[in-house]
Write an enzyme that holds these catalytic residues in place. Structure first.
Site, PDB file in Angstrom:
ATOM      1  N   ARG B  39      40.192  10.911   5.725  1.00  0.00           N
ATOM      2  CA  ARG B  39      39.934  10.635   7.060  1.00  0.00           C
ATOM      3  C   ARG B  39      38.458  10.141   7.175  1.00  0.00           C
ATOM      4  O   ARG B  39      37.503  10.628   6.725  1.00  0.00           O
ATOM      5  CB  ARG B  39      39.632  12.140   7.800  1.00  0.00           C
ATOM      6  CG  ARG B  39      39.576  11.744   9.349  1.00  0.00           C
ATOM      7  CD  ARG B  39      39.693  13.132  10.162  1.00  0.00           C
ATOM      8  NE  ARG B  39      39.768  13.060  11.604  1.00  0.00           N
ATOM      9  CZ  ARG B  39      38.853  12.789  12.412  1.00  0.00           C
ATOM     10  NH1 ARG B  39      37.491  12.737  11.838  1.00  0.00           N
ATOM     11  NH2 ARG B  39      38.868  12.836  13.426  1.00  0.00           N
ATOM     12  N   SER B 108      48.309  15.636  15.065  1.00  0.00           N
ATOM     13  CA  SER B 108      47.567  16.366  15.686  1.00  0.00           C
ATOM     14  C   SER B 108      47.946  16.839  17.085  1.00  0.00           C
ATOM     15  O   SER B 108      48.398  15.868  17.856  1.00  0.00           O
ATOM     16  CB  SER B 108      46.007  15.832  15.757  1.00  0.00           C
ATOM     17  OG  SER B 108      45.712  15.685  14.469  1.00  0.00           O
ATOM     18  N   LYS B 137      33.822  17.808  14.556  1.00  0.00           N
ATOM     19  CA  LYS B 137      34.345  17.077  15.843  1.00  0.00           C
ATOM     20  C   LYS B 137      36.025  16.570  15.538  1.00  0.00           C
ATOM     21  O   LYS B 137      36.060  15.639  16.248  1.00  0.00           O
ATOM     22  CB  LYS B 137      33.439  15.717  15.927  1.00  0.00           C
ATOM     23  CG  LYS B 137      32.087  15.883  16.467  1.00  0.00           C
ATOM     24  CD  LYS B 137      31.243  14.536  16.462  1.00  0.00           C
ATOM     25  CE  LYS B 137      29.819  14.936  16.596  1.00  0.00           C
ATOM     26  NZ  LYS B 137      29.065  13.664  15.910  1.00  0.00           N
TER      27      LYS B 137
END
Ligand code: NI
Lengths: 209, 209
Positions: B39, B108, B137
């Protein structure tokens, strides 16, 4: 493809003075830009893809080419005509692996070395700049007219000049006989985008540059 | 695939305290993480691709799955095992068009509605969270254990819990029998990443959760 590079609009959502993005791009297409590059450095994939679908339709309607900056996946999904990458994006030869032989590959270059490498890696055209100072952050480093000429002599693919081009500073580029004039703010910050595009068309296409 | 979701490492280059990115990920793999998601929200395509190639090799070496966040083009180039997208990335059904039937697609989700849609759009697993408060975050919105259970009841694909998971707060998730435990800082900020991963493996795999 070379003819279609002539008046090359690169989008920038941040300089539209609150006006509608699609209306601005359509006005430029109506006015005669021959190719549009969707450049969205900030927005995430979903929004980027939505914009790409809309511009794919608009560019088809006005018979212009459509290029996606950076995101090869989005270019494939909307069947763009090609992809444009900078030196910090996915390397050109890797982009070519994904898009196949038929889509257009453009590469931003600032030096002769980068230009030769891009050509060897499969680029169909080069974006060379920034020719002049620019506020749009597209290219920080300056490329002199002499360097542009060196690149033209050494690389046999079309060259699009970019960076700070204005109607009153492109005479040198005309003398160089560049294949394309890439504009961002010169057209997108105009009060009348349609009319400004027509003026550019007249200046660099109708006058036979 | 379900078994391989068990200890799911999501990378974050910003929390490594100056340590080498690849060394940290390899330590986690040695320790037993079963899947790694690369990511990289900040880095541009060239650097992202370089990291993806390196992690593709590392995950193969340790027989772990390898997932790329967001960039489908990069996943295709390095032949990752799959792609993971959030609600603001390219929509799941579009990702599926690009990756074909054989690659893994993770989405997600925070709500039952998003979860059902993701499953219908072709997701192979769901990332559900943030279960607990998190500093990374990854997910701002909180998802309660009851909502997690609702999603489990309604959606028949594996579910990976994410967001603030720590060794001392996962008992409820064990009771829910989630398929995977996604960790970021719990492993990547550990002084001894290898050992911390082994502790997690012992806690959620060896104890038969
Ligand atoms: Ni809670």
């Amino acid at each position: 493809m070379r003819d279609k590079l002539k008046l090359y609009l690169v989008t920038d959502s941040d300089i539209l003075k609150g006006r509608d993005f699609y209306k601005c791009v359509e006005d430029a297409l109506k006015g005669g830009v021959t190719i549009v590059q969707l450049r969205e450095k900030k927005c995430l994939g979903k929004e980027f893809l939505e914009k790409a679908y809309r511009l794919r339709e608009l560019t088809k309607k006005y018979n212009a080419l459509f290029i996606i900056n950076d995101r090869v996946d989005i270019a494939l999904l909307v069947d763009a005509d090609g992809v444009h990458v900078g030196q910090k994006d996915i390397p050109a030869f890797e982009v070519r692996r994904l898009i196949g032989k038929n889509k257009i590959l453009g590469v931003s270059t600032r030096t002769l070395e980068e230009a030769v490498k891009a050509r060897n890696d499969g680029a169909d055209y080069l974006g060379v700049g920034a020719i002049f100072a620019t506020n749009t952050k597209l290219d920080a480093e300056h490329v002199s007219i002499n360097k542009l000429k060196d690149i033209q002599k050494s690389v046999d693919i079309p060259i699009v000049a970019i960076g700070g081009l204005k109607l009153d500073n492109i005479d040198m580029l005309k003398e160089c006989n560049v294949d394309g004039y890439a504009v961002v703010s010169a057209i997108l910050t105009a009060d009348d985008i349609y009319n400004e595009s027509k003026v550019w068309v007249n200046e660099i296409i109708n006058k036979g540059c």
